[in-house]
Design a protein around this motif. Structure first.
Motif, short mmCIF file in Angstrom:
data_model
loop_
_atom_site.label_atom_id
_atom_site.label_comp_id
_atom_site.label_asym_id
_atom_site.label_seq_id
_atom_site.Cartn_x
_atom_site.Cartn_y
_atom_site.Cartn_z
N GLY A 187 0.81 -1.21 0.00
CA GLY A 187 0.00 0.00 0.00
C GLY A 187 0.84 1.26 0.00
N ILE A 188 1.93 1.26 0.78
CA ILE A 188 2.82 2.42 0.82
C ILE A 188 3.44 2.66 -0.55
CG2 ILE A 188 5.02 3.24 1.78
CD1 ILE A 188 4.24 1.74 4.38
N SER A 189 3.81 1.60 -1.24
CA SER A 189 4.45 1.74 -2.54
C SER A 189 3.50 2.31 -3.58
CB SER A 189 4.99 0.39 -3.00
OG SER A 189 5.95 -0.11 -2.08
N TRP A 190 2.26 1.84 -3.58
CA TRP A 190 1.26 2.39 -4.51
C TRP A 190 1.04 3.88 -4.21
CZ3 TRP A 190 -0.16 0.74 -8.98
CH2 TRP A 190 -0.21 -0.63 -9.26
N ALA A 191 0.98 4.23 -2.93
CA ALA A 191 0.77 5.63 -2.55
C ALA A 191 1.94 6.50 -3.00
CB ALA A 191 0.57 5.75 -1.04
N GLU A 192 3.15 5.97 -2.89
CA GLU A 192 4.32 6.74 -3.31
C GLU A 192 4.30 6.98 -4.81
OE1 GLU A 192 8.00 8.80 -3.22
OE2 GLU A 192 6.38 8.43 -1.78
N ALA A 193 3.89 5.98 -5.59
CA ALA A 193 3.79 6.16 -7.03
C ALA A 193 2.80 7.27 -7.37
CB ALA A 193 3.37 4.85 -7.69
N GLN A 194 1.71 7.33 -6.62
CA GLN A 194 0.72 8.37 -6.86
C GLN A 194 1.26 9.75 -6.50
OE1 GLN A 194 -3.07 7.11 -4.99
NE2 GLN A 194 -2.23 5.04 -5.15
N ARG A 195 1.98 9.82 -5.38
CA ARG A 195 2.54 11.11 -4.98
C ARG A 195 3.56 11.63 -6.00
NH1 ARG A 195 2.03 8.71 0.35
NH2 ARG A 195 4.11 7.80 0.17
N GLN A 196 4.34 10.71 -6.55
CA GLN A 196 5.33 11.13 -7.54
C GLN A 196 4.67 11.71 -8.80
OE1 GLN A 196 8.56 11.50 -7.19
NE2 GLN A 196 8.41 10.76 -5.07
N CYS A 197 3.49 11.23 -9.13
CA CYS A 197 2.74 11.82 -10.26
C CYS A 197 2.49 13.30 -10.00
CB CYS A 197 1.40 11.09 -10.46
SG CYS A 197 1.52 9.40 -11.05
N ILE A 198 2.10 13.62 -8.77
CA ILE A 198 1.80 15.01 -8.41
C ILE A 198 3.07 15.84 -8.38
CG2 ILE A 198 0.91 16.51 -6.59
CD1 ILE A 198 -1.02 14.20 -5.87
N TYR A 199 4.11 15.32 -7.75
CA TYR A 199 5.37 16.06 -7.66
C TYR A 199 5.95 16.38 -9.04
CZ TYR A 199 5.52 14.59 -2.71
OH TYR A 199 5.24 14.39 -1.39
N SER A 200 5.72 15.48 -10.00
CA SER A 200 6.34 15.65 -11.32
C SER A 200 5.62 16.69 -12.18
CB SER A 200 6.38 14.32 -12.06
OG SER A 200 5.08 13.85 -12.35
#
Length: 449
Positions: A187-200
């Motif tokens: 779950g943490i890994s999926w959330a991190e992938a989503q956050r990176q979308c926003i940061y980028s």
């Protein structure tokens, strides 16, 4: 104690205005788990039904990650006379979590110390902070104890914390749904992938953007939502619903006003009418300058979800709440790290104070919060039982399988609190079933796309 208000203390918050009929309270000082203090901390909430004379017929319903205080929007078939959440028998309370854009203190509300929106400086909050904040509101409403706490996904995390963050006996029953004792590495890994979308997204600008749909990093937030949708549903669900069918032009729902979405397309490059180019690199670059709309229905669905989401949620808030979920661990700070990693005895000892007989609900095809995680909860909660929702829709089954879920919750409440069904309060039956125009759902997952 919180002060109950008759107005929204942050009227400039665009997203709070999307939730109709909310009430507000302000906590003078809320000390967070981090040690930071939120001054004049607003909490948005909604209630249904009436408190009984002993002020203990209370159902606390906890919303999921992007949900709101309006149960009628995302669990509408469970709310109403003769349904699982029956305002004729219970006083039903649902509050917006800290960090969400829908009215409680969050990155889109104003820091009273500076007079400016918090934006990315909003202090990180935890699930336990939410429980303590919402308990302040219940105290102000005159609640003496809570009959049951019910919630799914992140709301299930909150459900688990309610009896752990309040005095013994205050909560008498819990129903955690599609959740876990801690957020897994998956779950943490999926959330991190989503956050990176926003940061980028260049428009993110370290979180300092205009907090309205047109001002925020829409491409990054939409992409994050697309990623999330793949964790909320299942392969079987997508294959049966979309297969390889081509994308069809559909009329946009009236309740969703979609702004232009500047997302890169994923189709095969198409020929362009551009002048001849001289190098292979230039030819390749030119080949990608013209894009088509999504070719497949599944792609169109994801784009639709992204467009819908950026109209109703804020990027900073999304970052905040996904981090909140990642931090969830009922053993954190209650046992040593060594003890929590050995076996489930530490978890079992912590959950021993939870009222016996919890109903743990799982979704058979859930790939985000695996059924094994609910089996672990049921094994560690005292006298708990485990029920399985039959659904091909994955994690979102808890937002879709209303008939199964309603039967389970009603049975549990009738078994635990028969005294509340012996009396019937006079309630307003004219209230709308859903708060959205035309019967559409803002935060729910039932739609005719």
């Amino acid at each position: 104690m919180a002060t109950l208000l008759d107005h929204n203390p942050n009227p400039e918050n665009f997203y709070a205005s999307l939730i109709q009929g909310q009430k507000f309270a302000v906590i003078p000082e809320l000390i967070l788990d981090s040690g930071e203090v939120l001054e004049s901390c607003p909490i948005a909430y909604k209630t249904w039904g009436r408190l009984n004379d002993t002020r203990d017929n209370v159902l606390v319903v906890c919303h999921a990650l992007t949900g709101s205080s309006d149960i009628s929007d995302w669990w509408s078939p469970l709310l109403g006379r003769g349904k699982a959440f029956d305002p004729a028998h219970f006083f039903i309370f649902c509050a917006n979590v800290l960090g969400s854009p829908y009215g409680s203190a969050s990155p889109v509300t104003v820091d009273p110390r500076t007079g400016r929106r918090y934006a990315s400086k909003f202090p990180q909050t935890t699930v336990r902070d939410d429980v303590r904040a919402h308990k302040h509101v219940l105290d102000a409403l005159g609640v003496r104890s809570v009959a049951a706490v019910i919630g799914g996904s992140m709301g299930g995390m909150t459900t688990l914390e309610w009896p752990l963050c309040t005095e013994p006996g205050y909560v008498r029953s819990i129903v955690p749904i599609a959740t876990a004792a801690d957020h897994s590495a998956w779950g943490i890994s999926w959330a991190e992938a989503q956050r990176q979308c926003i940061y980028s997204d260049p428009r993110f600008d370290d979180g300092y953007y205009e907090p309205i749909p047109e001002g925020q990093p829409s491409a990054g937030l939409a992409a994050a939502r697309m990623v999330a949708m793949l964790t909320y549903r299942s392969c079987t669900s997508f294959d049966s619903r979309f297969g390889r069918r081509p994308q069809q032009q559909r009329q946009k729902p009236r309740a969703v006003q979609e702004p232009p979405l500047d997302l890169p397309r994923t189709d095969v490059p198409v020929a362009t009418a551009a002048p001849a180019v001289t190098t292979p690199v230039e030819r390749e670059r030119k080949g990608w300058t013209t894009r088509r709309d999504p070719s497949f229905s599944a792609q169109g669905y994801l784009h639709y979800q992204g467009q819908k989401f950026i109209q109703r949620f804020d990027a900073n808030c999304y970052l905040h709440i996904t981090n909140k979920m990642d931090a969830h661990d009922v053993t954190l700070g209650r046992v040593s790290a060594e003890e929590s990693n050995i076996d489930d005895n530490a978890l079992r000892s912590i959950l021993a104070v939870v009222p016996p007989g919890a109903l743990v609900v799982s979704v058979a095809t859930d790939a985000l919060f695996l059924p094994e995680q609910q089996e672990r909860l049921a094994a560690c909660l005292p006298g708990a039982s485990l029920a399985m929702l039959k659904s091909s829709d994955g994690h979102d089954g808890f937002l879709l399988e209303f008939e199964q879920l309603g039967t389970l919750i009603t049975g549990k409440l009738r078994e635990d609190f028969p005294q509340f069904y012996n009396t019937t309060a006079v309630v307003d039956d004219t209230a709308p079933v859903t708060a959205q125009p035309g019967g559409a759902s803002l935060t729910g997952e039932v739609e005719a796309w």
